[in-house]
Scaffold this active site. Structure first.
Site, PDB file in Angstrom:
ATOM      1  N   HIS A 162       2.021   8.818  -7.856  1.00  0.00           N
ATOM      2  CA  HIS A 162       3.187   9.485  -7.280  1.00  0.00           C
ATOM      3  C   HIS A 162       4.342   9.384  -8.270  1.00  0.00           C
ATOM      4  CE1 HIS A 162       1.548   9.078  -2.922  1.00  0.00           C
ATOM      5  NE2 HIS A 162       1.260  10.260  -3.434  1.00  0.00           N
TER       6      HIS A 162
ATOM      7  N   GLU B 273       7.569   6.944  -8.170  1.00  0.00           N
ATOM      8  CA  GLU B 273       7.364   5.517  -7.950  1.00  0.00           C
ATOM      9  C   GLU B 273       7.305   4.773  -9.282  1.00  0.00           C
ATOM     10  OE1 GLU B 273       3.989   5.373  -5.286  1.00  0.00           O
ATOM     11  OE2 GLU B 273       4.989   6.716  -3.872  1.00  0.00           O
TER      12      GLU B 273
ATOM     13  N   HIS C 273       1.736   1.381  -5.814  1.00  0.00           N
ATOM     14  CA  HIS C 273       2.674   2.345  -5.241  1.00  0.00           C
ATOM     15  C   HIS C 273       3.987   1.640  -4.892  1.00  0.00           C
ATOM     16  CE1 HIS C 273       0.038   5.926  -4.387  1.00  0.00           C
ATOM     17  NE2 HIS C 273      -0.902   5.013  -4.545  1.00  0.00           N
TER      18      HIS C 273
ATOM     19  N   GLU D 273       2.094  -1.568  -2.005  1.00  0.00           N
ATOM     20  CA  GLU D 273       3.363  -0.843  -1.888  1.00  0.00           C
ATOM     21  C   GLU D 273       4.452  -1.849  -2.237  1.00  0.00           C
ATOM     22  OE1 GLU D 273       3.883   2.296  -1.261  1.00  0.00           O
ATOM     23  OE2 GLU D 273       2.067   3.064  -0.291  1.00  0.00           O
TER      24      GLU D 273
END
Length: 414
Positions: free
Chosen positions: A173, A176, A298, A374
């Site tokens: 992504h 990020e 992420h 994350e």
């Protein structure tokens, strides 16, 4: 005018819109709590027809929370909507542009390091330097090309034959940035640290890194729109990009993705429509039998997530082991700086997704341990984590990985 010419003109017009860096002066960031079907349906409509709203998470279910960015011209509309739906919200920041302005140091260091965020070209130059410096243990592979023609690069760190393998992919992504910064810091530690725990990781496991899985999107997020998430291949006449972490060919488009080409979670016209995802899948197939663990890096939210994420997914056969390993990892992360991670199945503790790397590598290739990190934080900076937090984030991640490997080894995965 024929259709091809029209497409070229429209593409040029769209590109010209983004020629200058998008700004977010006085844009507000709200945390929103979805507690009813009416709230969910309304937010889903807004996500599909944003008119200036930016969703940092996709509204996919009730009893979830998400962050969304509200532009100045939508203040009154958003307030009226919140009141009408009796929706609980929390203001995170009044001026998102200030968060962006404070993300990087006023003056970037002369040499590559971990107090700033760097371009793809600078990251690749550093990787090449490391390969030249440590040629006996580090090698690189160009495993494909991005849509815009950038190299897709993997590096392998190996001290001896027949080591179990650990695979890390980062920055799939675009926005990020902390993910690739953390990956490069970890690689550097594996190459240079004298800590016995880190030396053990470096010498007794093979490490495969893809530190920049989506270079086109990443560069666009640096130069044009800090909030860009997707790839950059045109997805319709007016819209660009596919969410590459919804584009893998395993339960593709089975929940938690969009069929709207303009959506941040557009799954693509078909599975593996993006050269970046297809190339990674093809590369992984060449090493899958050597990989014991696969990590996806992420941000944000401070989660440690396990498969499967698609609608109606069964729990993996080794789910109890996955959760036990996650618990040990989260505890080690917290012991470093007090950062609390929530762990569990991705669909249960976060939201439904499909076509993701984790589901694909476990579901197609049978990789036994597949996890998503994350990283920091929980919403105050969101995707725009200040560069001053790169090293603390990476340090606690390294401690988590040490604990992860120890627990996985105790359970017989190595």
């Amino acid at each position: 005018m024929n259709r091809a010419c029209l497409l070229l003109l429209l593409a040029a017009a769209v590109c010209s819109v983004f020629a200058e860096q998008a700004r977010f002066d006085n844009y507000r960031v709200y945390q929103v709590f979805i507690t009813s079907e009416q709230q969910l349906e309304t937010l889903q409509y807004l996500e599909e027809h944003p008119d200036g709203y930016i969703f940092w998470d996709m509204p996919v279910q009730t009893n979830m929370e998400l962050e969304m960015v509200v532009p100045p011209h939508k203040y009154a509309d958003f307030e009226a909507l919140v009141n009408r739906l009796n929706m609980k919200t929390r203001l995170m920041t009044n001026n998102f542009q200030e968060v962006i302005d404070n993300e990087r140091p006023a003056k970037s260091p002369r040499n590559f390091g971990w107090t700033d965020y760097y371009s793809t070209e600078q990251i690749y130059a550093w990787l090449n330097e490391m390969v030249q410096r440590y040629p006996s243990v580090l090698s690189s592979t160009v495993y494909g090309k991005s849509f815009e023609g950038r190299d897709l690069v993997a590096v392998k760190l190996s001290h001896k034959a027949n080591n179990p393998g650990i695979f890390i992919e980062a920055n799939i992504h675009a926005r990020e940035w902390i993910s690739s910064a953390t990956a490069t810091w970890l690689l550097n530690q594996l190459l240079t640290s004298t800590s016995s725990a880190v030396v053990n990781l470096a010498q007794n496991y093979d490490w495969y890194f893809i530190v920049m899985a989506n270079p086109d999107g990443y560069e666009f997020s640096r130069d044009s729109n800090r909030m860009w998430r997707k790839t950059r291949q045109p997805s319709s006449i007016l819209c660009f990009g596919t969410d590459p972490n919804r584009n893998y060919d395993y339960n593709w488009r089975n929940g938690g993705s969009s069929t709207n080409a303009c959506s941040d979670t557009f799954s693509g016209p078909n599975a593996f429509s993006e050269p970046e995802t297809l190339a990674m899948a093809n590369y992984y197939a060449t090493i899958a039998d050597k990989i014991n663990v696969q990590f996806s890096f992420h941000s944000y939210g401070q989660y440690l997530l396990t498969p499967y994420g698609f609608t109606g997914a069964p729990a993996p056969a080794n789910n109890a082991d996955l959760q036990q390993i996650a618990a040990k990892t989260a505890a080690a992360i917290q012991a470093t700086y007090g950062t609390r991670y929530t762990y569990g199945n991705s669909a249960q503790v976060l939201y439904v997704t499909s076509g993701s790397t984790n589901d694909y590598f476990m579901g197609v290739h049978g990789t036994k341990l597949s996890f998503t990190f994350e990283f920091r934080d929980t919403g105050s900076s969101g995707f725009v984590l200040p560069a001053s937090q790169i090293i603390p984030n990476a340090q606690e991640t390294l401690n988590g990985l040490i604990a992860f490997v120890d627990e996985a080894k105790a359970l017989g995965y190595f």
